[in-house]
Design a protein around this motif. Structure first.
Motif, PDB file in Angstrom:
ATOM      1  N   SER A 122       0.848  -1.195   0.000  1.00 25.79           N
ATOM      2  CA  SER A 122       0.000   0.000   0.000  1.00 25.79           C
ATOM      3  C   SER A 122       0.884   1.246   0.000  1.00 25.79           C
ATOM      4  CB  SER A 122      -0.949  -0.004   1.203  1.00 25.79           C
ATOM      5  OG  SER A 122      -0.244   0.003   2.429  1.00 25.79           O
ATOM      6  N   TRP A 123       1.980   1.186   0.755  1.00 24.85           N
ATOM      7  CA  TRP A 123       2.933   2.306   0.774  1.00 24.85           C
ATOM      8  C   TRP A 123       3.569   2.501  -0.603  1.00 24.85           C
ATOM      9  CZ3 TRP A 123       4.856   5.943   4.241  1.00 24.85           C
ATOM     10  CH2 TRP A 123       6.062   6.561   3.884  1.00 24.85           C
ATOM     11  N   ARG A 124       4.053   1.424  -1.207  1.00 26.57           N
ATOM     12  CA  ARG A 124       4.774   1.531  -2.475  1.00 26.57           C
ATOM     13  C   ARG A 124       3.866   1.977  -3.623  1.00 26.57           C
ATOM     14  NH1 ARG A 124       8.524  -3.287  -4.050  1.00 26.57           N
ATOM     15  NH2 ARG A 124       9.064  -1.694  -5.614  1.00 26.57           N
ATOM     16  N   VAL A 125       2.631   1.461  -3.657  1.00 23.90           N
ATOM     17  CA  VAL A 125       1.704   1.884  -4.714  1.00 23.90           C
ATOM     18  C   VAL A 125       1.330   3.349  -4.516  1.00 23.90           C
ATOM     19  CG1 VAL A 125      -0.613   1.580  -5.682  1.00 23.90           C
ATOM     20  CG2 VAL A 125       0.783  -0.423  -5.146  1.00 23.90           C
ATOM     21  N   ALA A 126       1.041   3.733  -3.285  1.00 21.59           N
ATOM     22  CA  ALA A 126       0.648   5.113  -2.998  1.00 21.59           C
ATOM     23  C   ALA A 126       1.753   6.098  -3.355  1.00 21.59           C
ATOM     24  CB  ALA A 126       0.272   5.256  -1.523  1.00 21.59           C
ATOM     25  N   LYS A 127       3.007   5.700  -3.143  1.00 17.28           N
ATOM     26  CA  LYS A 127       4.141   6.588  -3.405  1.00 17.28           C
ATOM     27  C   LYS A 127       4.643   6.494  -4.841  1.00 17.28           C
ATOM     28  CE  LYS A 127       4.182   7.914   0.876  1.00 17.28           C
ATOM     29  NZ  LYS A 127       3.735   9.272   1.262  1.00 17.28           N
ATOM     30  N   GLY A 128       4.003   5.679  -5.662  1.00 22.39           N
ATOM     31  CA  GLY A 128       4.425   5.545  -7.050  1.00 22.39           C
ATOM     32  C   GLY A 128       5.704   4.755  -7.222  1.00 22.39           C
ATOM     33  N   GLN A 129       6.057   3.934  -6.235  1.00 18.19           N
ATOM     34  CA  GLN A 129       7.287   3.147  -6.308  1.00 18.19           C
ATOM     35  C   GLN A 129       7.095   1.842  -7.068  1.00 18.19           C
ATOM     36  OE1 GLN A 129       8.627   2.643  -2.267  1.00 18.19           O
ATOM     37  NE2 GLN A 129       8.985   4.826  -1.947  1.00 18.19           N
ATOM     38  N   ILE A 130       5.845   1.463  -7.297  1.00 21.17           N
ATOM     39  CA  ILE A 130       5.547   0.247  -8.046  1.00 21.17           C
ATOM     40  C   ILE A 130       4.195   0.422  -8.726  1.00 21.17           C
ATOM     41  CG2 ILE A 130       4.420  -0.912  -6.088  1.00 21.17           C
ATOM     42  CD1 ILE A 130       5.584  -3.555  -7.100  1.00 21.17           C
ATOM     43  N   ASP A 139      -0.684 -15.759  -1.096  1.00 21.31           N
ATOM     44  CA  ASP A 139      -1.712 -16.742  -0.748  1.00 21.31           C
ATOM     45  C   ASP A 139      -2.471 -16.309   0.499  1.00 21.31           C
ATOM     46  OD1 ASP A 139      -0.995 -18.330  -2.861  1.00 21.31           O
ATOM     47  OD2 ASP A 139       0.296 -19.654  -1.684  1.00 21.31           O
ATOM     48  N   GLY A 140      -3.788 -16.466   0.444  1.00 21.89           N
ATOM     49  CA  GLY A 140      -4.614 -16.161   1.602  1.00 21.89           C
ATOM     50  C   GLY A 140      -5.158 -14.750   1.633  1.00 21.89           C
ATOM     51  N   CYS A 141      -4.885 -13.966   0.595  1.00 21.53           N
ATOM     52  CA  CYS A 141      -5.352 -12.572   0.576  1.00 21.53           C
ATOM     53  C   CYS A 141      -5.885 -12.225  -0.804  1.00 21.53           C
ATOM     54  CB  CYS A 141      -4.217 -11.624   0.959  1.00 21.53           C
ATOM     55  SG  CYS A 141      -4.725  -9.884   1.018  1.00 21.53           S
ATOM     56  N   ASP A 142      -7.163 -11.883  -0.876  1.00 19.83           N
ATOM     57  CA  ASP A 142      -7.811 -11.543  -2.141  1.00 19.83           C
ATOM     58  C   ASP A 142      -7.965 -10.030  -2.230  1.00 19.83           C
ATOM     59  OD1 ASP A 142      -9.169 -11.628  -4.521  1.00 19.83           O
ATOM     60  OD2 ASP A 142     -11.085 -12.235  -3.655  1.00 19.83           O
ATOM     61  N   ILE A 143      -7.046  -9.394  -2.925  1.00 20.97           N
ATOM     62  CA  ILE A 143      -7.094  -7.941  -3.080  1.00 20.97           C
ATOM     63  C   ILE A 143      -6.619  -7.579  -4.478  1.00 20.97           C
ATOM     64  CG2 ILE A 143      -4.769  -7.625  -2.121  1.00 20.97           C
ATOM     65  CD1 ILE A 143      -5.790  -4.941  -0.943  1.00 20.97           C
ATOM     66  N   GLN A 144      -7.269  -6.587  -5.070  1.00 17.12           N
ATOM     67  CA  GLN A 144      -6.918  -6.114  -6.409  1.00 17.12           C
ATOM     68  C   GLN A 144      -6.421  -4.676  -6.298  1.00 17.12           C
ATOM     69  OE1 GLN A 144      -6.927  -7.616  -9.472  1.00 17.12           O
ATOM     70  NE2 GLN A 144      -6.091  -5.718 -10.255  1.00 17.12           N
ATOM     71  N   TRP A 145      -5.136  -4.469  -6.573  1.00 13.87           N
ATOM     72  CA  TRP A 145      -4.540  -3.141  -6.441  1.00 13.87           C
ATOM     73  C   TRP A 145      -4.821  -2.258  -7.649  1.00 13.87           C
ATOM     74  CZ3 TRP A 145      -2.430  -2.005  -1.786  1.00 13.87           C
ATOM     75  CH2 TRP A 145      -2.063  -3.080  -0.955  1.00 13.87           C
ATOM     76  N   ASP A 146      -5.065  -2.854  -8.801  1.00  7.22           N
ATOM     77  CA  ASP A 146      -5.261  -2.105 -10.043  1.00  7.22           C
ATOM     78  C   ASP A 146      -6.737  -1.771 -10.233  1.00  7.22           C
ATOM     79  OD1 ASP A 146      -5.060  -0.960 -12.519  1.00  7.22           O
ATOM     80  OD2 ASP A 146      -4.900  -2.866 -13.597  1.00  7.22           O
ATOM     81  N   HIS A 147      -7.072  -0.479 -10.198  1.00  2.00           N
ATOM     82  CA  HIS A 147      -8.448  -0.016 -10.379  1.00  2.00           C
ATOM     83  C   HIS A 147      -8.754   0.316 -11.831  1.00  2.00           C
ATOM     84  CE1 HIS A 147      -9.647   0.873  -6.016  1.00  2.00           C
ATOM     85  NE2 HIS A 147      -8.443   0.320  -5.957  1.00  2.00           N
ATOM     86  N   GLY A 148      -7.821   0.022 -12.726  1.00 10.09           N
ATOM     87  CA  GLY A 148      -8.018   0.369 -14.124  1.00 10.09           C
ATOM     88  C   GLY A 148      -7.645   1.803 -14.435  1.00 10.09           C
ATOM     89  N   LYS A 152      -6.637   6.522  -9.510  1.00  5.74           N
ATOM     90  CA  LYS A 152      -7.547   5.883  -8.555  1.00  5.74           C
ATOM     91  C   LYS A 152      -6.824   4.803  -7.755  1.00  5.74           C
ATOM     92  CE  LYS A 152     -11.805   6.626 -11.209  1.00  5.74           C
ATOM     93  NZ  LYS A 152     -12.925   5.967 -11.933  1.00  5.74           N
ATOM     94  N   SER A 153      -5.950   4.068  -8.419  1.00 10.32           N
ATOM     95  CA  SER A 153      -5.213   2.999  -7.737  1.00 10.32           C
ATOM     96  C   SER A 153      -4.328   3.574  -6.635  1.00 10.32           C
ATOM     97  CB  SER A 153      -4.358   2.227  -8.744  1.00 10.32           C
ATOM     98  OG  SER A 153      -5.158   1.626  -9.743  1.00 10.32           O
ATOM     99  N   ARG A 154      -3.625   4.658  -6.939  1.00  4.90           N
ATOM    100  CA  ARG A 154      -2.741   5.267  -5.945  1.00  4.90           C
ATOM    101  C   ARG A 154      -3.544   5.888  -4.802  1.00  4.90           C
ATOM    102  NH1 ARG A 154       1.819   8.263  -9.789  1.00  4.90           N
ATOM    103  NH2 ARG A 154       2.909   6.342 -10.413  1.00  4.90           N
ATOM    104  N   ALA A 155      -4.676   6.489  -5.121  1.00  2.59           N
ATOM    105  CA  ALA A 155      -5.510   7.097  -4.080  1.00  2.59           C
ATOM    106  C   ALA A 155      -6.048   6.031  -3.129  1.00  2.59           C
ATOM    107  CB  ALA A 155      -6.660   7.869  -4.721  1.00  2.59           C
ATOM    108  N   ALA A 156      -6.448   4.880  -3.668  1.00  5.18           N
ATOM    109  CA  ALA A 156      -6.960   3.792  -2.833  1.00  5.18           C
ATOM    110  C   ALA A 156      -5.860   3.244  -1.929  1.00  5.18           C
ATOM    111  CB  ALA A 156      -7.522   2.679  -3.715  1.00  5.18           C
ATOM    112  N   ALA A 157      -4.656   3.107  -2.475  1.00  3.92           N
ATOM    113  CA  ALA A 157      -3.530   2.635  -1.665  1.00  3.92           C
ATOM    114  C   ALA A 157      -3.203   3.637  -0.563  1.00  3.92           C
ATOM    115  CB  ALA A 157      -2.312   2.402  -2.554  1.00  3.92           C
ATOM    116  N   ALA A 158      -3.303   4.926  -0.871  1.00  4.27           N
ATOM    117  CA  ALA A 158      -3.035   5.964   0.126  1.00  4.27           C
ATOM    118  C   ALA A 158      -4.050   5.904   1.269  1.00  4.27           C
ATOM    119  CB  ALA A 158      -3.060   7.338  -0.533  1.00  4.27           C
ATOM    120  N   GLU A 159      -5.292   5.539   0.963  1.00  2.09           N
ATOM    121  CA  GLU A 159      -6.298   5.366   2.017  1.00  2.09           C
ATOM    122  C   GLU A 159      -5.861   4.278   2.994  1.00  2.09           C
ATOM    123  OE1 GLU A 159     -10.304   6.487  -0.623  1.00  2.09           O
ATOM    124  OE2 GLU A 159      -9.887   4.414  -0.041  1.00  2.09           O
ATOM    125  N   MET A 160      -5.305   3.200   2.464  1.00  3.79           N
ATOM    126  CA  MET A 160      -4.859   2.106   3.323  1.00  3.79           C
ATOM    127  C   MET A 160      -3.633   2.498   4.135  1.00  3.79           C
ATOM    128  SD  MET A 160      -5.618  -1.132   0.767  1.00  3.79           S
ATOM    129  CE  MET A 160      -4.970  -2.332   1.920  1.00  3.79           C
TER     130      MET A 160
END
Length: 234
Positions: A122-130, A139-148, A152-160
């Protein structure tokens, strides 16, 4: 048929006319079939990112996902969840402190590896590092980081990031994840006498004076992080 005879004798005029052999009248024109076009109606194009997002509406990252799922991946406060032999060393040190009259409150031991993964990315996506599409699955975690949509993807990661209360980039290889670190708050009044790892009695008048005592048990203090002790001092 020019002169029908009213009979349907084989080879007669009526027979011949009905069989299509009479050319005395005008033949009905044949209707041509409409040509069939090979072209198909155009299909609206959709970007791969938008398609993935549309297929994953229920598990898109962000505040809603955090509130619905983060409790499934709790960190531990139990000393029993630490990795051996650090677990036994920490238990002996804590027992010695309590026997000396100190109050010990454990706030964190082993960090959930999935929680660490969520915090890290969440940190790396929000900061544009990845890029959101490049985040590895776990395994064991169902989450989609790409909002299309990257914004929007970076904003959602920043919320987390805000909900996790992250201040610095979280590690994926910390002592807490390995089960070789413990966060504990130690307090006491005046001076206490505590047994070190060899059984020797040591008088201490401050929490900082406990650092060598902890080291004698194999529990090392990280001076820059007040509650943090570990197997290697990091």
């Amino acid at each position: 048929m020019s002169r029908p005879d009213g009979r349907v004798d084989p080879k007669g005029r009526t027979w011949t006319a009905l069989s299509g052999g009479d050319t005395g009248g005008a033949a009905a024109p044949r209707r041509r079939a409409a040509p069939v076009s090979g072209r198909q109606p155009p299909v609206a194009s959709t970007s791969p990112g938008a398609t993935r997002a549309a297929n994953a509406q229920g598990n898109l990252s962000g505040a809603a996902w955090w509130h619905a799922n983060q409790a499934r991946y709790p960190n531990s406060q139990s000393v029993d969840d630490l990795e051996s032999p650090f677990r036994e060393k920490a238990k002996r040190f804590i027992a010695a402190l309590r026997a000396a009259g100190a109050n010990v409150r454990v706030s964190a031991t082993r960090r959930n590896r999935i929680r660490a993964h969520l915090m890290h990315y969440s940190w790396r996506v929000a900061k544009g590092q990845i890029a959101p599409t490049d985040v590895s699955a776990i395994d064991g975690c169902d989450i989609q980081w790409d909002h299309g949509d990257l914004t929007k993807s970076r904003a959602a990661a920043a919320e987390m990031v805000r909900l996790f209360h992250i201040v610095f980039k979280p590690s994926l290889t910390s002592n807490h994840i390995a089960g070789t670190a413990i966060d504990m708050t130690i307090s006491f009044s005046g001076t206490i006498t505590v047994a070190d790892g060899s059984g020797k009695s040591v008088r201490v008048g401050s929490v900082a004076a406990l650092n060598p005592v902890g080291a004698s048990y194999g529990v090392l203090k990280l001076a820059s992080d007040p509650p943090h002790w570990s197997a290697n001092g990091h």
